[in-house]
Design a protein around this motif. Structure first.
Motif, PDB file in Angstrom:
ATOM      1  N   GLU A   7       0.811  -1.223   0.000  1.00  0.00           N
ATOM      2  CA  GLU A   7       0.000   0.000   0.000  1.00  0.00           C
ATOM      3  C   GLU A   7       0.840   1.268   0.000  1.00  0.00           C
ATOM      4  O   GLU A   7       0.313   2.360  -0.216  1.00  0.00           O
ATOM      5  CB  GLU A   7      -0.891   0.024   1.244  1.00  0.00           C
ATOM      6  CG  GLU A   7      -1.858  -1.126   1.317  1.00  0.00           C
ATOM      7  CD  GLU A   7      -2.566  -1.198   2.656  1.00  0.00           C
ATOM      8  OE1 GLU A   7      -3.802  -1.262   2.631  1.00  0.00           O
ATOM      9  OE2 GLU A   7      -1.875  -1.177   3.698  1.00  0.00           O
ATOM     10  N   LEU A   8       2.136   1.144   0.243  1.00  0.00           N
ATOM     11  CA  LEU A   8       2.990   2.322   0.385  1.00  0.00           C
ATOM     12  C   LEU A   8       3.534   2.808  -0.951  1.00  0.00           C
ATOM     13  O   LEU A   8       3.844   2.021  -1.831  1.00  0.00           O
ATOM     14  CB  LEU A   8       4.150   2.007   1.326  1.00  0.00           C
ATOM     15  CG  LEU A   8       3.741   1.686   2.757  1.00  0.00           C
ATOM     16  CD1 LEU A   8       4.922   1.148   3.529  1.00  0.00           C
ATOM     17  CD2 LEU A   8       3.157   2.916   3.429  1.00  0.00           C
ATOM     18  N   LYS A   9       3.637   4.111  -1.082  1.00  0.00           N
ATOM     19  CA  LYS A   9       4.154   4.752  -2.286  1.00  0.00           C
ATOM     20  C   LYS A   9       5.473   5.452  -1.979  1.00  0.00           C
ATOM     21  O   LYS A   9       5.733   5.848  -0.847  1.00  0.00           O
ATOM     22  CB  LYS A   9       3.143   5.782  -2.823  1.00  0.00           C
ATOM     23  CG  LYS A   9       1.777   5.197  -3.111  1.00  0.00           C
ATOM     24  CD  LYS A   9       1.836   4.184  -4.212  1.00  0.00           C
ATOM     25  CE  LYS A   9       0.470   3.572  -4.476  1.00  0.00           C
ATOM     26  NZ  LYS A   9       0.549   2.285  -5.121  1.00  0.00           N
ATOM     27  N   GLU A  10       6.281   5.613  -3.008  1.00  0.00           N
ATOM     28  CA  GLU A  10       7.574   6.275  -2.864  1.00  0.00           C
ATOM     29  C   GLU A  10       7.426   7.634  -2.187  1.00  0.00           C
ATOM     30  O   GLU A  10       6.493   8.378  -2.477  1.00  0.00           O
ATOM     31  CB  GLU A  10       8.195   6.433  -4.248  1.00  0.00           C
ATOM     32  CG  GLU A  10       9.638   6.851  -4.228  1.00  0.00           C
ATOM     33  CD  GLU A  10      10.268   6.807  -5.613  1.00  0.00           C
ATOM     34  OE1 GLU A  10      11.080   7.688  -5.895  1.00  0.00           O
ATOM     35  OE2 GLU A  10       9.943   5.903  -6.401  1.00  0.00           O
ATOM     36  N   GLU A  11       8.342   7.936  -1.286  1.00  0.00           N
ATOM     37  CA  GLU A  11       8.429   9.195  -0.531  1.00  0.00           C
ATOM     38  C   GLU A  11       7.476   9.279   0.662  1.00  0.00           C
ATOM     39  O   GLU A  11       7.544  10.240   1.430  1.00  0.00           O
ATOM     40  CB  GLU A  11       8.227  10.427  -1.435  1.00  0.00           C
ATOM     41  CG  GLU A  11       9.274  10.564  -2.526  1.00  0.00           C
ATOM     42  CD  GLU A  11      10.694  10.722  -1.976  1.00  0.00           C
ATOM     43  OE1 GLU A  11      10.904  11.487  -1.021  1.00  0.00           O
ATOM     44  OE2 GLU A  11      11.595  10.069  -2.526  1.00  0.00           O
TER      45      GLU A  11
END
Length: 53
Positions: free
Chosen positions: A5-9
């Motif tokens: 579920e996590l996105k870059e930054e």
């Protein structure tokens, strides 16, 4: 939150101790489709970490 579920930054923070994790590279569909990804919440101090606002 789990890694799929996590996105870059994005930054996860522990509300208990203030520890932070920053996403440098996204997990990607290949990793998560093979069940090699984390499938539960990322935890610290016994509690799920939250997205930093």
């Amino acid at each position: 939150m789990n890694c799929s579920e996590l996105k870059e930054e994005q930054i996860l923070v522990c509300e208990g101790c203030g520890f932070e994790l920053k996403v440098v590279n996204e997990c990607g569909a290949t990793c998560c489709s093979t069940d090699t990804c984390c499938t539960g919440n990322i935890t610290c101090c016994g509690e799920p970490m939250k997205l930093k606002k």
